[in-house]
Enzyme design. Structure first.
Site, PDB file in Angstrom:
ATOM      1  N   GLU A 168       0.812  -1.223   0.000  1.00 27.55           N
ATOM      2  CA  GLU A 168       0.000   0.000   0.000  1.00 27.55           C
ATOM      3  C   GLU A 168       0.843   1.270   0.000  1.00 27.55           C
ATOM      4  O   GLU A 168       0.669   2.151   0.845  1.00 27.55           O
ATOM      5  CB  GLU A 168      -0.961  -0.020   1.200  1.00 27.55           C
ATOM      6  CG  GLU A 168      -1.860  -1.252   1.191  1.00 27.55           C
ATOM      7  CD  GLU A 168      -2.845  -1.308   2.357  1.00 27.55           C
ATOM      8  OE1 GLU A 168      -2.714  -0.503   3.299  1.00 27.55           O
ATOM      9  OE2 GLU A 168      -3.734  -2.171   2.317  1.00 27.55           O
ATOM     10  N   ASN A 209       2.205  -4.993  -3.227  1.00 33.19           N
ATOM     11  CA  ASN A 209       0.802  -5.340  -3.003  1.00 33.19           C
ATOM     12  C   ASN A 209       0.000  -4.069  -2.738  1.00 33.19           C
ATOM     13  O   ASN A 209       0.500  -3.135  -2.097  1.00 33.19           O
ATOM     14  CB  ASN A 209       0.751  -6.259  -1.763  1.00 33.19           C
ATOM     15  CG  ASN A 209      -0.576  -6.923  -1.537  1.00 33.19           C
ATOM     16  OD1 ASN A 209      -1.145  -7.498  -2.467  1.00 33.19           O
ATOM     17  ND2 ASN A 209      -1.079  -6.870  -0.302  1.00 33.19           N
ATOM     18  N   HIS A 245     -10.171  -6.223  -2.275  1.00 39.22           N
ATOM     19  CA  HIS A 245     -11.232  -6.052  -1.274  1.00 39.22           C
ATOM     20  C   HIS A 245     -12.380  -5.348  -1.999  1.00 39.22           C
ATOM     21  O   HIS A 245     -12.451  -4.125  -2.039  1.00 39.22           O
ATOM     22  CB  HIS A 245     -10.725  -5.219  -0.097  1.00 39.22           C
ATOM     23  CG  HIS A 245      -9.674  -5.917   0.705  1.00 39.22           C
ATOM     24  ND1 HIS A 245      -9.932  -7.051   1.444  1.00 39.22           N
ATOM     25  CD2 HIS A 245      -8.354  -5.648   0.879  1.00 39.22           C
ATOM     26  CE1 HIS A 245      -8.818  -7.455   2.044  1.00 39.22           C
ATOM     27  NE2 HIS A 245      -7.848  -6.622   1.714  1.00 39.22           N
ATOM     28  N   GLU A 274      -5.954 -10.767  -1.439  1.00 37.20           N
ATOM     29  CA  GLU A 274      -6.771 -10.576  -0.230  1.00 37.20           C
ATOM     30  C   GLU A 274      -8.253 -10.534  -0.583  1.00 37.20           C
ATOM     31  O   GLU A 274      -9.013  -9.709  -0.058  1.00 37.20           O
ATOM     32  CB  GLU A 274      -6.359  -9.281   0.492  1.00 37.20           C
ATOM     33  CG  GLU A 274      -4.877  -9.251   0.863  1.00 37.20           C
ATOM     34  CD  GLU A 274      -4.450  -8.002   1.622  1.00 37.20           C
ATOM     35  OE1 GLU A 274      -5.330  -7.279   2.132  1.00 37.20           O
ATOM     36  OE2 GLU A 274      -3.229  -7.769   1.712  1.00 37.20           O
ATOM     37  N   ASP A 276     -11.978 -10.421  -0.879  1.00 38.38           N
ATOM     38  CA  ASP A 276     -13.283 -10.563  -0.234  1.00 38.38           C
ATOM     39  C   ASP A 276     -14.247  -9.603  -0.936  1.00 38.38           C
ATOM     40  O   ASP A 276     -13.818  -8.628  -1.557  1.00 38.38           O
ATOM     41  CB  ASP A 276     -13.263 -10.379   1.295  1.00 38.38           C
ATOM     42  CG  ASP A 276     -12.587  -9.112   1.785  1.00 38.38           C
ATOM     43  OD1 ASP A 276     -12.437  -8.149   1.008  1.00 38.38           O
ATOM     44  OD2 ASP A 276     -12.215  -9.079   2.982  1.00 38.38           O
TER      45      ASP A 276
END
Ligand code: XIL
Length: 665
Positions: A168, A209, A245, A274, A276
């Site tokens: 990030e 990432n 996400h 990651e 979701d």
């Protein structure tokens, strides 16, 4: 199928990874002895496509919840530590290290043939304040120390294959995030971090990432430009992680595949790290359907891009999702609900990976070689050759028709093994039997061959069996004893034994407490420090009963001050040079709770402990001693817990640890 090879050393590492994935399907029958659903596990499907499918693992449910562990090991072949490898967890103060959670994740992965993605080395979040307040020189040194030590710890562990080196680093407009890293060190911290990581593990795949980079936008384009420029300077960036996400109310990033493909063209591996897909509460069937479609889209995008190595889902059960804690009034982002039931999202992922979770139509193969044995005047034993099935045989139906011909076959029982005992038959009577198999999705096979059985004559026989002799008791604990005796004989065949028990060492009356068709019986549920007398008698097929055997008196051991324990150990997998013992099951065999346990075992010469979980194991000479972990020492009477460990052994040695015994405390 073949992932991109960006350099020689990474190509070598990739072989290890594919070998792990290839082994996966071979071990699945062990891991999913009782399939929870009809679906082929995600890991089997993903491996067949050359991809990994993983989850973010949380340490507490992994240690404490069997349901969580079962899904984790059955469905996934990759793990990312949700929090346990972050800076605040591993190095909370300068050069003071805590690897307990990280090791737990890695050990679980090794035990279950899963690969590990290390997450995350350099991030502005979950990094202790002692790092944030350092000056430039000290901060760069702290970063180097942290990377060198943490990556170095797992460098020789073949399960740990990749790391998020920086996480990030961009803001939403494509500028560098104004973090303490950037504000203190400038953008040079990024290249430095990758170089330190490469030095610590030359074989690890090193990733950058971020989130909101799934589609083509200002942020993902900034990331693209950075990766291109770093690689042009020989900075070792091997891989790009797209967190994903996602949220149904913001729409699906329809250019996900196109975006991953442009990164792949830079020569890097890409991965969904990651995943979701949250919805706004309340959950509805319609939102579940949209969410399932989004999961399908993500899997399809990864399948369509050769350089996409796989997908990590951020957790797997809504019970432990980070979403409700982070996004108010949003949740239900994962493929399993709070009770570990599969949701439409699971079905979508499974289907997109090539499975047919809800519509398996392939019937099991037909059971063969049905045969009878042990025919008496009232019973018969059947056995047959097992069926096979693509989603697993769940059981067999036993069918019976009257006579040697005619009549109809009706189901008289079921069996989960390839044998069945049918009782309650009439003497001197013919019956025909067939069996058929059922699979986990409810498909039934054709019926087996027919076997015809005629029961023996049961009328008129009045000769009782001989009395059982040499009745003896062994293995008496505070709550049980094992009886054995010498068999009786009978002209029409002994069908079984009655077990009789009286209280105390004299007086009282003998009452039947069980039956046995063999010459042994285990009587459980006894009271500690108490005497009992036992006798057995035999019955024959015509119902005649023998005289009783000799009497044996048993006194149970003391159980009131801690109880006893038993242990069983299973070799889960082995290879040249090592093996995993899992599960080692410890059971409280006493009548009162225990608060701790100790298991000892013998290690052959040259065998060394290299990993352990859910226990505290030490070795000395050829003896291993396992004590309970802080969270699994308390066992109620009858309750069990499990732990496991990994051993290395000399090449050519195929022996394993043995002689497991359990004591309390
Ligand atoms: C989250 C975890 O899921 C939470 O348990 C924790 O409290 C905060 O971090 N991007 C990342 C992950 O890279 O590490 C974050 O994980 C989610 C966002």
């Amino acid at each position: 199928m073949t992932p991109p090879r960006v350099s020689v050393h990474r190509a070598r590492r990739r072989i290890t990874s594919l070998a792990v994935l290839a082994l996966v399907s071979a071990f699945l029958p062990v891991l999913s002895a009782t399939p929870a659903s009809a679906a082929t596990p995600l890991r089997t499907l993903a491996a067949a496509k050359g991809k990994f499918i993983g989850f973010a693992g949380a340490t507490s449910p992994l240690a404490n919840e069997a349901a969580y562990r079962t899904i984790a090991q059955t469905e996934f072949n990759q793990i990312t530590a949700e929090n346990a490898m972050k800076w605040d967890a591993t190095e909370p103060s300068d050069n003071s290290w805590n690897y307990s959670g990280a090791d737990q994740i890695v050990n679980f992965a090794v035990a279950n043939n899963q690969i590990v993605h290390g997450h995350t080395l350099v991030w502005h979040s979950q990094t202790p304040s002692w790092v944030q307040s350092l000056g430039a020189t000290a901060m760069r040194t702290a970063m180097q120390d942290h990377i060198t030590t943490l990556v170095g710890r797992y460098a020789s562990n073949t399960a740990v294959q990749s790391w998020d080196v920086v996480n990030e680093v961009f803001d939403e407009n494509g500028g560098f995030r104004s973090s303490f890293w950037y504000n203190t060190l400038g953008q040079s911290f990024i290249a430095d971090a990758f170089r330190y990581a490469r030095a610590a593990d030359p074989d690890a795949r090193l990733c950058i990432n971020d989130y909101n980079v799934e589609g083509i936008n200002a942020k993902s384009t900034a990331m693209y430009n950075l990766v291109q420029s770093l690689r042009a300077q020989n900075v070792p960036v091997d891989c790009v992680g797209f967190q994903a996400h996602l949220a149904t109310q913001y729409g699906f990033p329809s250019d996900l595949q196109q975006n991953m493909a442009r990164f792949a063209a830079l020569g890097v591996q890409v991965r969904i790290t990651e995943l979701d897909i949250r919805i706004q509460t309340p959950r509805t069937a319609a939102k579940d359907t949209t969410q399932a479609q989004y999961y399908t889209n993500v899997v399809n995008a990864c399948l369509a891009v050769t350089a996409c190595a796989g997908i990590t889902i951020w957790g797997f059960t809504d019970k432990y999702s980070w979403v409700p804690d982070t996004f108010p009034s949003e949740g239900f982002a994962l493929p399993y609900d709070n009770n570990y039931a599969v949701k439409p999202a699971y079905t979508a992922i499974n289907t997109a990976l090539g499975g047919s979770p809800n519509n398996d139509t392939q019937a099991p193969t037909t059971p063969s070689n049905l045969a009878s044995s042990g025919v008496t005047s009232s019973s018969v034993n059947l056995s047959w050759t097992a069926s096979t099935d693509n989603v697993g045989v769940s059981g067999y139906d036993i069918l019976r028709a009257p006579g040697t011909s005619g009549g109809t076959f009706a189901q008289v029982g079921t069996s989960t093994t390839a044998s069945f005992g049918d009782t309650g038959l009439t003497a001197s009577t013919a019956y025909r039997y067939q069996v058929r198999a059922r699979d986990a999705a409810g498909n039934t096979s054709a019926v087996s061959n027919t076997v015809t059985v005629t029961t023996s004559g049961g009328t008129g026989d009045t000769q009782a069996p001989t009395a059982p002799t040499s009745l003896a008791a062994a293995g008496t604990t505070s709550s049980s004893t094992n009886l054995s005796w010498t068999a009786s004989t009978d002209n029409v065949g002994v069908t079984g034994y009655d077990i009789l028990r009286a209280p105390g060492t004299s007086g009282g009356t003998f009452a039947q407490v069980g039956t046995s068709t063999t010459t042994s019986f285990s009587n459980t549920g006894l009271t500690a420090n108490t005497a009992y007398r036992y006798q057995v008698r035999a019955r024959d097929a015509a119902g005649n009963v023998s005289a009783v055997s000799n009497t044996v008196t048993v006194t149970t051991t003391g159980g009131g001050t801690g109880g006893g324990c038993s242990v069983t150990a299973t070799v889960q997998t082995q290879w040249t040079g090592g093996y995993v013992i899992q599960p080692v099951t410890v059971t409280n065999t006493g009548t009162s709770a225990i608060t701790s346990w100790t298991v000892t075992f013998t290690l052959p010469s040259g065998h060394a402990l290299v990993g352990q979980w859910n226990g505290v194991i030490t070795t000395s000479g050829g003896t291993g001693t396992a004590k309970n972990a802080a969270y699994n020492g308390n066992l109620a009477p009858g309750q069990s817990t499990t732990f496991g460990f990994q051993i290395s052994r000399p090449n050519g040695d195929s022996s394993t640890a043995s002689g497991f015994t359990c004591t309390t405390p």
